[in-house]
Design a protein around this motif. Structure first.
Motif, PDB file in Angstrom:
ATOM      1  N   GLU A  86       0.855  -1.192   0.000  1.00  0.00           N
ATOM      2  CA  GLU A  86       0.000   0.000   0.000  1.00  0.00           C
ATOM      3  C   GLU A  86       0.890   1.241   0.000  1.00  0.00           C
ATOM      4  N   ASN A  88       0.075   5.517   0.626  1.00  0.00           N
ATOM      5  CA  ASN A  88      -0.961   6.537   0.783  1.00  0.00           C
ATOM      6  C   ASN A  88      -0.385   7.940   0.743  1.00  0.00           C
ATOM      7  N   ALA A 109      -3.386   0.497  -3.517  1.00  0.00           N
ATOM      8  CA  ALA A 109      -3.230  -0.856  -2.982  1.00  0.00           C
ATOM      9  C   ALA A 109      -3.332  -1.860  -4.120  1.00  0.00           C
ATOM     10  N   TYR A 126      -9.482   4.284  -1.532  1.00  0.00           N
ATOM     11  CA  TYR A 126      -8.564   3.272  -2.050  1.00  0.00           C
ATOM     12  C   TYR A 126      -8.641   3.220  -3.575  1.00  0.00           C
TER      13      TYR A 126
END
Length: 255
Positions: A86, A88, A109, A126
């Motif tokens: 992942e 972010n 992701a 996401y």
């Protein structure tokens, strides 16, 4: 009612939520941060929260890591689906009750089912991406983490490469390091209301990081302009922590 001041930051974290909804581990994390004007951040936050500031600045982070063993409490993680890479883009927030949190502008992701579930249940942004992590060693014997990501869909398919050498362990993280990592909740907007989702974990074991390479257009794609065109103001690394999430709360719900 006047908003309360931000609650004190405690790297130890709050007690484990009584009603947990998920547990997971975050591993091989890199925290690459830039300071910026709070006025740039404010329009990007959910209704009812404001930028959390340190030293007069808002902070924007690019944070890649490995998710390991995500799943329902006490189940040991969902096989295959619960472990993935992942990355972010995040900034920091505080609500009217003084609860500090993270606002995610994107969470790239590599598991499509995770992306769909998180977007559907909590409206957390996401996005499905092709991702890779290479772990190397440089001539000085330092571990080098090379995180790469490229979004799989969309007109521009933004991506990021973050290559960081892991340096010495911080015996006592300073106020900035605590501000950037002692985050025990997230603010989001779902079902027509703004929410705070609590979580807890032990203090991050933090190391200095040296940024060896950065190729990024995710910051620009998520509203942060040309931040990636200048060197970051903080680079940290961590082998990781285990964390647990509690039930979402409305901004007016006490806790």
């Amino acid at each position: 009612m006047s908003p309360r001041p931000p609650r004190p930051l405690d790297p130890q974290g709050p007690p484990l939520p009584t009603r947990r909804i998920a547990e997971q581990q975050w591993r091989d994390a890199c925290f690459v941060h830039w300071r910026t004007d709070p006025a740039l951040v404010a329009p990007l936050l959910p209704r009812g929260v404001r930028p959390d500031v340190h030293d007069g600045s808002a902070w924007v982070g690019l944070v890649p890591f490995r998710m390991v063993g995500a799943g329902p409490p006490g189940r040991g993680g969902v096989p295959w689906l619960g472990s993935f890479l992942e990355l972010n883009v995040r900034t920091y927030s505080v609500d009217g009750q003084g609860r500090r949190g993270v606002v995610f502008r994107t969470l790239e992701a590599e598991r499509a089912a995770v992306v769909l579930g998180a977007r559907t249940l909590l409206a957390v942004p996401y996005r499905w991406a092709r991702m890779r992590l290479d772990r190397e060693q440089d001539e000085a014997g330092r571990t080098v983490l090379d995180h790469r990501s490229r979004r799989r869909a969309g007109p521009t398919r933004p991506g990021s490469r973050v290559r960081v050498a892991v340096g010495e362990r911080l015996a006592r993280p300073g106020p900035l390091e605590v501000f950037l990592t002692a985050r025990f909740g997230l603010h989001t907007r779902a079902w027509g209301r703004s929410l705070w989702v609590p979580n807890t974990h032990a203090p991050w074991p933090l190391h200095r990081g040296e940024l060896l390479a950065l190729e990024d257009d995710l910051l620009r794609a998520t509203g942060f302009g040309d931040l990636a065109d200048r060197p970051p103001d903080s680079v940290l690394c961590s082998p990781g922590v285990r964390t647990a999430f509690g039930l979402p709360l409305g901004l007016d719900d006490p806790r």
